[in-house]
Design an enzyme around this catalytic site. Structure first.
Site, PDB file in Angstrom:
ATOM      1  N   ARG A 179       0.828  -1.223   0.000  1.00  0.00           N
ATOM      2  CA  ARG A 179       0.000   0.000   0.000  1.00  0.00           C
ATOM      3  C   ARG A 179       0.857   1.266   0.000  1.00  0.00           C
ATOM      4  O   ARG A 179       0.509   2.264   0.633  1.00  0.00           O
ATOM      5  CB  ARG A 179      -0.943   0.052   1.206  1.00  0.00           C
ATOM      6  CG  ARG A 179      -1.983  -1.026   1.247  1.00  0.00           C
ATOM      7  CD  ARG A 179      -2.980  -0.905   0.089  1.00  0.00           C
ATOM      8  NE  ARG A 179      -4.102  -1.792   0.298  1.00  0.00           N
ATOM      9  CZ  ARG A 179      -4.121  -3.072  -0.078  1.00  0.00           C
ATOM     10  NH1 ARG A 179      -3.077  -3.600  -0.690  1.00  0.00           N
ATOM     11  NH2 ARG A 179      -5.193  -3.807   0.155  1.00  0.00           N
TER      12      ARG A 179
ATOM     13  N   SER B 180     -10.682  -0.898   3.535  1.00  0.00           N
ATOM     14  CA  SER B 180      -9.850  -1.168   4.724  1.00  0.00           C
ATOM     15  C   SER B 180      -9.417   0.170   5.300  1.00  0.00           C
ATOM     16  O   SER B 180      -8.763   0.947   4.618  1.00  0.00           O
ATOM     17  CB  SER B 180      -8.596  -1.949   4.352  1.00  0.00           C
ATOM     18  OG  SER B 180      -8.916  -3.203   3.851  1.00  0.00           O
TER      19      SER B 180
ATOM     20  N   GLU C 140      -4.712   3.079   6.637  1.00  0.00           N
ATOM     21  CA  GLU C 140      -4.572   3.031   5.177  1.00  0.00           C
ATOM     22  C   GLU C 140      -5.300   4.239   4.581  1.00  0.00           C
ATOM     23  O   GLU C 140      -4.858   4.832   3.607  1.00  0.00           O
ATOM     24  CB  GLU C 140      -5.162   1.724   4.626  1.00  0.00           C
ATOM     25  CG  GLU C 140      -5.009   1.638   3.127  1.00  0.00           C
ATOM     26  CD  GLU C 140      -5.652   0.413   2.496  1.00  0.00           C
ATOM     27  OE1 GLU C 140      -5.534  -0.684   3.057  1.00  0.00           O
ATOM     28  OE2 GLU C 140      -6.267   0.576   1.438  1.00  0.00           O
TER      29      GLU C 140
HETATM   30  N1  EPU Z   1     -10.230 -11.479  10.021  1.00  0.00           N
HETATM   31  C1  EPU Z   1     -10.786 -11.634  11.279  1.00  0.00           C
HETATM   32  N2  EPU Z   1     -11.716 -10.730  11.688  1.00  0.00           N
HETATM   33  C2  EPU Z   1     -12.141  -9.713  10.886  1.00  0.00           C
HETATM   34  C3  EPU Z   1     -11.559  -9.557   9.606  1.00  0.00           C
HETATM   35  C4  EPU Z   1     -10.616 -10.451   9.181  1.00  0.00           C
HETATM   36  O1  EPU Z   1     -10.449 -12.534  12.002  1.00  0.00           O
HETATM   37  O2  EPU Z   1     -13.007  -8.943  11.294  1.00  0.00           O
HETATM   38  C5  EPU Z   1      -9.275 -12.476   9.543  1.00  0.00           C
HETATM   39  C6  EPU Z   1      -9.950 -13.333   8.459  1.00  0.00           C
HETATM   40  O3  EPU Z   1     -10.614 -14.418   9.004  1.00  0.00           O
HETATM   41  C7  EPU Z   1      -8.781 -13.779   7.614  1.00  0.00           C
HETATM   42  C8  EPU Z   1      -7.789 -12.642   7.752  1.00  0.00           C
HETATM   43  O4  EPU Z   1      -8.184 -11.864   8.871  1.00  0.00           O
HETATM   44  O5  EPU Z   1      -8.217 -14.951   8.121  1.00  0.00           O
HETATM   45  C9  EPU Z   1      -7.700 -11.778   6.509  1.00  0.00           C
HETATM   46  O6  EPU Z   1      -8.979 -11.226   6.194  1.00  0.00           O
HETATM   47  P1  EPU Z   1      -9.387 -10.843   4.695  1.00  0.00           P
HETATM   48  O7  EPU Z   1      -9.166 -11.995   3.777  1.00  0.00           O
HETATM   49  O8  EPU Z   1     -10.724 -10.226   4.739  1.00  0.00           O
HETATM   50  O9  EPU Z   1      -8.294  -9.783   4.263  1.00  0.00           O
HETATM   51  P2  EPU Z   1      -7.674  -8.545   5.020  1.00  0.00           P
HETATM   52  O10 EPU Z   1      -6.235  -8.834   5.252  1.00  0.00           O
HETATM   53  O11 EPU Z   1      -8.482  -8.181   6.180  1.00  0.00           O
HETATM   54  C10 EPU Z   1      -6.824  -7.369   2.841  1.00  0.00           C
HETATM   55  C11 EPU Z   1      -6.887  -6.029   2.187  1.00  0.00           C
HETATM   56  C12 EPU Z   1      -8.229  -5.820   1.496  1.00  0.00           C
HETATM   57  C13 EPU Z   1      -8.434  -6.940   0.495  1.00  0.00           C
HETATM   58  C14 EPU Z   1      -8.361  -8.285   1.234  1.00  0.00           C
HETATM   59  C15 EPU Z   1      -8.445  -9.455   0.305  1.00  0.00           C
HETATM   60  C16 EPU Z   1      -5.467  -4.579   3.501  1.00  0.00           C
HETATM   61  C17 EPU Z   1      -5.401  -3.434   4.446  1.00  0.00           C
HETATM   62  N3  EPU Z   1      -6.686  -4.977   3.161  1.00  0.00           N
HETATM   63  O12 EPU Z   1      -7.775  -7.394   3.910  1.00  0.00           O
HETATM   64  O13 EPU Z   1      -8.142  -4.601   0.783  1.00  0.00           O
HETATM   65  O14 EPU Z   1      -9.682  -6.826  -0.178  1.00  0.00           O
HETATM   66  O15 EPU Z   1      -7.083  -8.388   1.917  1.00  0.00           O
HETATM   67  O16 EPU Z   1      -7.274  -9.585  -0.387  1.00  0.00           O
HETATM   68  O17 EPU Z   1      -4.443  -5.075   3.090  1.00  0.00           O
HETATM   69  C18 EPU Z   1      -8.654  -2.286   0.878  1.00  0.00           C
HETATM   70  O18 EPU Z   1      -7.437  -2.084   0.835  1.00  0.00           O
HETATM   71  O19 EPU Z   1      -9.502  -1.341   0.948  1.00  0.00           O
HETATM   72  C19 EPU Z   1      -9.136  -3.651   0.916  1.00  0.00           C
HETATM   73  C20 EPU Z   1     -10.400  -3.937   1.040  1.00  0.00           C
END
Ligand code: EPU
Length: 347
Positions: free
Chosen positions: A174, A248, A343
């Site tokens: 990012r 995010s 972010e």
């Molecule tokens: N998780 C939790 N609780 C929550 C949310 C997530 O335990 O409330 C756990 C999930 O179970 C999973 C892990 O965290 O095991 C990752 O969650 P997720 O796959 O939703 O991805 P993320 O790391 O939370 C990132 C990006 C998103 C992108 C997703 C999918 C960042 C800051 N965010 O989220 O990007 O869509 O991966 O690749 O890196 C954005 O930047 O606006 C955005 C939406």
């Protein structure tokens, strides 16, 4: 929103106009300019009076939280065009140039329809093509840096063109040179992507692999891959037209291996991914385990399906978003000793 066209910029110097943002926060600036031609932009950027006041590039307004009136010019690019440049770089590569003003998701769908492959995993990300290299957007196992060949930009102060090759953009999670050393020094005008004629599905992201397996799809078509990702995405993220948010709100924090192992021994179900120089922790998991998921403060809430997202519960102000973000950051710090970084950009 009443955009002021560039030709009106001097006559309307004191006019205030509201700014579009997906959080749905009422916000204003001294001036709002829509720029669609290259000569308009270069004239503006080489004008000394323009350079004396602050300016803000606004793509889809999907990553910004406004807390006050912006005392300067907001520029929204509306240049258009998606062009195949070269098919001869190698037997399978394609170079495709897209204008900064194109809507990112439309660009992804256009590429799939043309048989230009490589963007599919980033389907559904809000915002414009111009924001993609600045923020190094990413999702579901792919980041913009993986497919960007080069970035064409114009220098603030001179209007001079510069091409940044991928390695010159200093891409990181990012992050890029356009958010760091060259912040507010260049305006991205178009981005060239290295795509492929052959489709090779990228299903490294575990949640994606699981969703395809559940649907009984062993080898997805490009459209099936994009549809599965869009499905996954909208299960966890609020659609901007239904509920305001900036996607995010926090980044997933990077910690040392030592810190990760220390936390993992205390919290065996902690979610984390190996990263250069340590581990990337799932901030959503950390926030959920402070008890904030689904809770709110004022008119701003922590989304109940994805704790990484702060949402507008109706009539929320920028200050309310910041107050909630600070409370969440504080609790994560106290409980896990990890500092969350935003972010979203606070204006
Ligand atoms: N998780 C939790 N609780 C929550 C949310 C997530 O335990 O409330 C756990 C999930 O179970 C999973 C892990 O965290 O095991 C990752 O969650 P997720 O796959 O939703 O991805 P993320 O790391 O939370 C990132 C990006 C998103 C992108 C997703 C999918 C960042 C800051 N965010 O989220 O990007 O869509 O991966 O690749 O890196 C954005 O930047 O606006 C955005 C939406």
């Amino acid at each position: 929103m009443v955009p002021i066209l560039i030709s009106d910029m001097y006559s309307n110097a004191m006019q205030t106009t509201s700014i579009y943002n997906t959080f749905g926060i009422p916000a204003t600036a001294d001036r709002y300019l829509v720029v669609s031609r290259e000569t308009e932009l270069t004239t503006l950027l080489s004008d000394p009076s323009f350079c004396q006041k602050p300016f803000l590039m606004l793509g889809g307004g999907s990553n910004m939280v406004f807390t006050h009136h912006f005392p300067g010019t907001v520029i929204h690019l509306e240049n258009e065009g998606i062009n195949l440049l070269d098919t001869s770089t190698s037997h399978d590569d394609l170079l495709v140039e897209a204008a900064a003003g194109e809507v990112w998701d439309d660009f992804v769908h256009h590429c799939i329809a043309q048989g230009w492959y490589g963007t599919e995993n980033m389907v559904g990300i809000p915002g414009t093509v111009g924001a993609a290299p600045v923020q190094n957007i990413g999702a579901y196992g792919l980041e913009a840096k993986d497919i960007i060949h080069s970035v064409r930009a114009f220098e603030v102060g001179t209007g001079r063109e510069r091409i940044f090759l991928n390695e010159e953009c200093r891409f990181a999670y990012r992050n890029s040179i356009f958010k760091q050393e060259l912040k507010d020094r260049y305006v991205v005008w178009s981005v060239t992507f290295r795509l492929h004629k052959t489709f090779q599905p990228n299903i490294r992201y575990q949640a994606l692999a699981d969703a395809l397996a559940t649907a009984g799809i062993a080898t997805p078509t490009p459209q099936q891959l994009a549809d599965t990702i869009a499905e996954l995405r909208w299960r966890k993220l609020p659609r901007p037209e239904v509920m305001g948010s900036a996607g995010s709100f926090f980044k997933n924090p990077l910690v040392t291996s030592e810190k990760y192992h220390q936390l993992k021994s205390l919290y065996p179900d902690l979610v984390a991914y190996p990263a250069p120089d340590g581990y990337k922790l799932a901030a959503g998991w950390l926030i959920e385990h402070t008890g904030w998921k689904g809770r709110s403060m004022g008119r701003c809430g922590v989304y109940d399906k994805q704790a990484l997202v702060l949402v507008n519960l109706g009539g929320c102000t920028g200050d309310e978003v910041v107050a909630l973000a600070e409370a969440v950051t504080h609790d994560v710090q106290v409980k896990f000793g990890v500092t969350l970084e935003k972010e979203a950009i606070i204006i």
